[in-house]
Scaffold this motif. Structure first.
Motif, PDB file in Angstrom:
ATOM      1  N   TYR A  94       0.758  -1.163  -0.084  1.00  0.00           N
ATOM      2  CA  TYR A  94      -0.247  -0.057   0.110  1.00  0.00           C
ATOM      3  C   TYR A  94       0.683   1.303  -0.014  1.00  0.00           C
ATOM      4  O   TYR A  94       1.721   1.453   0.868  1.00  0.00           O
ATOM      5  N   ARG A  95       0.971   1.856  -1.101  1.00  0.00           N
ATOM      6  CA  ARG A  95       2.000   3.091  -1.251  1.00  0.00           C
ATOM      7  C   ARG A  95       1.443   4.439  -0.709  1.00  0.00           C
ATOM      8  O   ARG A  95       0.146   4.579  -0.688  1.00  0.00           O
ATOM      9  N   PHE A  96       2.195   5.195  -0.444  1.00  0.00           N
ATOM     10  CA  PHE A  96       1.833   6.550   0.071  1.00  0.00           C
ATOM     11  C   PHE A  96       0.814   7.528  -0.738  1.00  0.00           C
ATOM     12  O   PHE A  96      -0.074   8.161  -0.220  1.00  0.00           O
ATOM     13  N   PHE A  97       0.931   7.208  -1.935  1.00  0.00           N
ATOM     14  CA  PHE A  97       0.136   8.079  -2.954  1.00  0.00           C
ATOM     15  C   PHE A  97      -1.274   7.482  -2.910  1.00  0.00           C
ATOM     16  O   PHE A  97      -2.294   7.943  -3.649  1.00  0.00           O
ATOM     17  N   ILE A 117      -2.864   6.833  -0.061  1.00  0.00           N
ATOM     18  CA  ILE A 117      -3.537   7.239   1.166  1.00  0.00           C
ATOM     19  C   ILE A 117      -4.729   8.189   0.635  1.00  0.00           C
ATOM     20  O   ILE A 117      -4.430   9.223  -0.068  1.00  0.00           O
ATOM     21  N   ILE A 129       7.317   0.949   6.391  1.00  0.00           N
ATOM     22  CA  ILE A 129       6.691   1.819   5.487  1.00  0.00           C
ATOM     23  C   ILE A 129       5.240   1.306   5.131  1.00  0.00           C
ATOM     24  O   ILE A 129       4.291   2.329   5.079  1.00  0.00           O
ATOM     25  N   MET A 159       2.788   1.829   8.191  1.00  0.00           N
ATOM     26  CA  MET A 159       2.409   3.124   8.603  1.00  0.00           C
ATOM     27  C   MET A 159       1.393   3.780   7.258  1.00  0.00           C
ATOM     28  O   MET A 159       0.529   4.707   7.589  1.00  0.00           O
ATOM     29  N   ASN A 160       1.469   3.409   5.989  1.00  0.00           N
ATOM     30  CA  ASN A 160       0.701   4.037   4.949  1.00  0.00           C
ATOM     31  C   ASN A 160      -0.632   3.578   5.310  1.00  0.00           C
ATOM     32  O   ASN A 160      -1.604   4.323   5.152  1.00  0.00           O
ATOM     33  N   ARG A 162       3.119  14.898  -4.076  1.00  0.00           N
ATOM     34  CA  ARG A 162       2.410  14.615  -2.671  1.00  0.00           C
ATOM     35  C   ARG A 162       3.052  15.728  -1.733  1.00  0.00           C
ATOM     36  O   ARG A 162       2.477  15.947  -0.907  1.00  0.00           O
ATOM     37  N   ASP A 173       7.906   3.103  -7.268  1.00  0.00           N
ATOM     38  CA  ASP A 173       6.811   3.445  -6.466  1.00  0.00           C
ATOM     39  C   ASP A 173       7.482   3.038  -4.991  1.00  0.00           C
ATOM     40  O   ASP A 173       7.145   3.725  -4.114  1.00  0.00           O
ATOM     41  N   ASP A 185       7.896   5.610  -2.120  1.00  0.00           N
ATOM     42  CA  ASP A 185       7.263   5.467  -0.949  1.00  0.00           C
ATOM     43  C   ASP A 185       8.549   5.378   0.212  1.00  0.00           C
ATOM     44  O   ASP A 185       8.214   6.157   1.467  1.00  0.00           O
ATOM     45  N   TYR A 200       9.081   9.051   1.087  1.00  0.00           N
ATOM     46  CA  TYR A 200       8.050   9.812   1.719  1.00  0.00           C
ATOM     47  C   TYR A 200       8.187   9.285   3.240  1.00  0.00           C
ATOM     48  O   TYR A 200       8.068   9.977   4.131  1.00  0.00           O
ATOM     49  N   SER A 201       8.391   8.053   3.352  1.00  0.00           N
ATOM     50  CA  SER A 201       8.480   7.835   4.868  1.00  0.00           C
ATOM     51  C   SER A 201       9.544   8.302   5.737  1.00  0.00           C
ATOM     52  O   SER A 201       9.488   8.598   6.782  1.00  0.00           O
ATOM     53  N   ARG A 223       8.302  10.362   8.652  1.00  0.00           N
ATOM     54  CA  ARG A 223       8.357   9.648   9.901  1.00  0.00           C
ATOM     55  C   ARG A 223       9.319   9.315  10.591  1.00  0.00           C
ATOM     56  O   ARG A 223      10.341   8.646  10.307  1.00  0.00           O
ATOM     57  N   LEU A 243      11.816   6.206  11.302  1.00  0.00           N
ATOM     58  CA  LEU A 243      12.443   5.595  10.275  1.00  0.00           C
ATOM     59  C   LEU A 243      13.815   6.042  10.135  1.00  0.00           C
ATOM     60  O   LEU A 243      14.905   5.183  10.026  1.00  0.00           O
TER      61      LEU A 243
END
Lengths: 388, 423
Positions: free
Chosen positions: A14-17, A19, A366, A369-370, B275, B374, B378, B381-382, B386, B389
């Motif tokens: 499940y990727r952040f984009f 969400i 990762i 948390m997403n 994003r 992707d 990802d 982003y994390s 966060r 991490l």
């Protein structure tokens, strides 16, 4: 003797984009494959064995089952035929389910407000599938909140089986003094349970009966024969399939056990109904912070942040109605998702022995948390008052 | 030992690796090390290692002639711009008006070969000349083992072996399959294979490269050894630098070539920036895909959040890491990849491709397939969003990278030398 049945829920990547764009979190195919594999390699042979032993030893071989509601749901969905076989075993009368949480979760042990509902959902499902409600509460972890103990006792008047002696600190578990005098508390013999698992894993090196005798010698040497012992066996924690050889080992073990006049295998309820007060297992006076729990589920920064997020979401659902809002919450709070972030998974040796759908704890963090971020955002959107 | 470059005059990781290995080996009292490279600039520093630039070997032409004609001779040279096929006008314009003519008399010596030590159009000629120098040097002194780094020096290693009759170790830091993205240059391939065939042992910098050597060059598995690279500890780097804007920096640092996957980095930037706004992507390096990357950034409409820092070296690299929040190495095929280790040392969380040798030795990095933009996006982003991490990757990463040092690499090479010499 209690047997644990557990099937993990696998989350999809499940990727952040995604969400706030997609609210579907599960890898159905992998979950189905894993459930099928567990049933084929472990659960089915174990249930076959339990059926054989129940038939052979009638009322002298009785046992407990610990499983979450989520595992039963997965089995209902993916392996209904196995559930039917399991039900047949239940009809023989020697099997008793323990009262577990509906989710395979840590959350109620931090926020006991959610415990009644978790136990109620579990009880209803077990009763629906097997016809008998559980009476004895299985407490795998200490309660972080002091009120939880009272809640648990209220909900499970039949008694409590605790995984460990969580004694010595009122804030963190059952009090020493109450535990010692408590006729409604039993503690799992972790040392012997571990030994059982070890022997189970090593049995291929020797014949079943020899290993069984060896184990019984140890059992005699380390325990007070008069006191009932609670042993747990989790076939998922054991490496490899529950093979025919292993079945033979178990049969030999049980046969040797029951060959002694003084030995009986009983259901969890029978521990409390048969034991006089003074025979209640003694709780260790030294406070045990339960290193196993810490080592597995909130040992590192990643696990701690994820657990914090879980508890934050749980706090966003203050009333019972909102807790019922969606089934997702019961699936995503599964503590396996925390286990997958355990630092031991950096070791190829450990990773080779335990199931983990991720290649590293970082990847596990990762992804999880997403999912939590999306779920939390969704709750806030549905009920803006949840914010903060 | 033959190498093509040595810090600070480097264009990639080869020179850094050579410095680390020589430094590690020179710490053993029972090893005397001579490192020969095409060109020495004079600013190279190394303790206990004798550095020789082939450009400094003055007697070489005479030596060759002596060997060719079998007699000593004298050579007179006159500084002149006159060369064959130059017409009088061009000759006049090119400086023949110099009135001062220096006439030198040289006995038994001549100007040395000219080496650039670069990777330009005369590369093949330099490689050949370097092998001639190697043969000459091999004849002058006694050595027990010959060690050649990468295909550029394999002919030199072979030449030295022919003279010395001593074991040859070839060290594969990269193959042409890595560099070319599969479009292998037949001449380079032939030189690589010749070196590996002739060698008594082939050292590869990762298992990834080892398999490539065994499969693509048909080298006997038994003589191919993996010895992972290390990283040079630079002490604790200065505290991370933060700009006043609070902008987060995501860095790519390396040659901007197909092998390093720079276009994936641009795609990742586009994904993240859709994003997150307060993030800047920096591409540091130079190479033949720079222009393509500039165009890709413009097409993606992210030019205001994307910078090209040019080629960095020495302190500039550390400065770049100091400003970075995340380091990304999306290499398509990376035999090892030292720069992620340097970034980890500077307390920067790293994302590396699974198709890299360095991914075999580090645990505290996010590892992704180079094509999986992707997953890369990802992870960025994390790491940015966060705190735990980044905290864990930085804390554990520094401890981990301290153990990946050149001393270990050198020890393994020394053990290999001993094994070869004992046969």
């Amino acid at each position: 003797m209690c047997f644990e049945f557990h099937c993990p829920v696998v989350l999809r990547r499940y990727r952040f984009f995604e969400i706030n764009n997609s609210h579907y979190y599960y890898d159905d195919q992998q979950t189905a494959e894993l459930t099928e594999k567990l049933v084929r390699q472990k659960f089915l042979p174990l249930v076959d064995l339990l059926t054989t032993l129940s038939l052979k030893y009638a009322q002298r071989f009785r046992f407990g089952i610990s499983t979450s509601g989520i595992t039963l749901k997965l089995l209902q969905h993916y392996q209904p035929y196995f559930l039917n076989i399991w039900k047949e075993l239940g009809k023989l009368g020697g099997m008793e389910f323990l009262a577990d949480t509906f989710s395979h979760t840590l959350v109620p042990f931090f926020h006991p407000e959610s415990l009644p509902q978790q136990l109620e959902l579990h009880k209803n499902l077990v009763e629906e599938v097997f016809g008998e409600p559980p009476r004895i509460f299985y407490q795998p972890f200490p309660f972080v909140s002091g009120n939880a103990e009272a809640t648990a006792r209220l909900l499970s008047p039949g008694g409590i089986i605790a995984a460990r002696p969580f004694a010595g600190n009122g804030k963190n578990g059952l009090e020493d003094h109450s535990a010692k005098q408590d006729k409604k508390l039993a503690v799992v013999d972790q040392q012997l349970s571990r030994k059982l698992l070890e022997i189970h894993q090593k049995e291929a090196a020797s014949s079943g009966s020899v290993v069984a005798r060896h184990f019984l010698t140890r059992l005699e040497g380390t325990t007070n024969a008069a006191a009932p012992r609670v042993l747990f066996f989790n076939p998922v924690a054991a490496n490899g399939a529950f093979s025919v050889r292993r079945g033979a080992f178990w049969e030999a073990l049980i046969r040797s056990w029951l060959a002694r006049e003084e030995c009986r295998l009983v259901t969890p309820s029978e521990i409390f109904s048969n034991s006089p007060g003074e025979e209640t297992p003694e709780i260790s006076a030294s406070f045990n912070r339960n290193p196993g729990m810490k080592n597995f589920w909130f040992q590192n920064h990643l696990q701690q942040e994820a657990l914090g997020e879980l508890l934050k979401i749980d706090r966003m659902m203050p009333d019972p109605d909102s807790r019922m809002a969606g089934e997702d919450w019961y699936f995503i709070q599964d503590m396996d998702h925390l286990f997958f972030m355990n630092s031991q998974f950096f070791s190829p040796l450990f990773a080779g022995k335990h199931f983990n759908p991720y290649t590293s704890p970082y990847e596990a963090f990762i992804n999880y948390m997403n999912v939590l971020e999306d779920y939390s955002d969704k709750l806030v959107k549905e009920k803006p008052e949840f914010r903060g | 030992m033959f190498g093509w470059e040595f810090p600070p005059n480097i264009s990639g990781g080869l020179g850094t690796a050579c410095q680390g290995i020589t430094k590690g080996l020179s710490s053993f009292n029972d090893i005397g090390l001579t490192f020969v490279m095409p060109r020495r600039y004079g600013n190279e520093t190394s303790e206990n290692v004798r550095l020789i630039g082939a450009n400094e070997v003055e007697t070489i032409r005479n030596k060759i002639r002596q060997e060719a004609y079998g007699t000593p001779f004298e050579c007179y040279s006159v500084e002149s711009a006159m060369i064959p096929y130059v017409d009088p006008d061009c000759f006049y314009q090119s400086g023949s008006r110099k009135t001062e003519k220096e006439v030198r008399q040289q006995k038994g010596s001549a100007p040395p070969f000219e080496f650039t030590g670069k990777y330009g159009t005369g590369l093949m000629e330099e490689i050949h000349n370097f092998s001639v120098v190697a043969g000459y040097l091999a004849g002058k002194e006694k050595y027990d083992i010959i060690h050649a780094h990468d295909w550029l020096t394999f002919p030199a290693g072979i030449a030295a072996k022919k003279i010395l009759h001593k074991p040859l170790v070839v060290h594969v830091h990269a193959t042409d399959f890595d560099r070319s993205g599969g479009k292998v240059n037949p001449r380079v391939y032939a030189m690589e294979k010749a070196g590996m065939d002739e060698a008594d042992a082939v050292v590869t910098v990762s298992d990834h490269t080892r398999e490539m050597v065994i499969c693509n060059y048909q080298i006997d598995r038994a003589k191919v050894y993996t010895v992972h690279n290390g990283v040079e500890p630079v002490g604790y780097p200065a505290a991370p630098y933060r700009s006043g804007s609070g902008e987060r920096i995501v860095t790519f640092l390396g040659r901007i070539t197909l092998q390093k996957g720079p276009l994936y980095f641009v795609e990742v930037a586009q994904k993240v920036l859709s994003r997150m706004k307060n993030v800047r992507f920096v591409m540091a390096g130079s190479g033949d895909m720079l222009e393509a990357c500039v165009e890709a950034v413009a097409r993606a409409g992210i030019a205001d959040r994307f910078s090209f820092a040019g080629f960095l070296k020495g302190a500039e690299v550390w400065q770049m890491f100091r400003q970075s929040d995340v380091y990304v190495m999306p290499s398509v095929s990376e035999p090892f990849g030292i720069s992620p280790l340097e970034a980890m040392f500077c307390k920067v969380p790293v994302i590396i491709s699974k198709q890299s040798g360095v991914s075999e030795v580090v645990r505290h990095a996010v590892k992704v397939d180079f094509w999986d933009i992707d997953a890369m996006a990802d992870a960025i982003y994390s790491i940015i969003d966060r705190p735990s991490l980044k905290k864990m990757m930085v804390g554990s990463g520094v401890n981990e990278v301290k153990k990946i040092n050149w001393s270990n690499t050198a020890f393994k090479i020394k053990t290999l030398y001993e094994k070869i010499l004992s046969h």
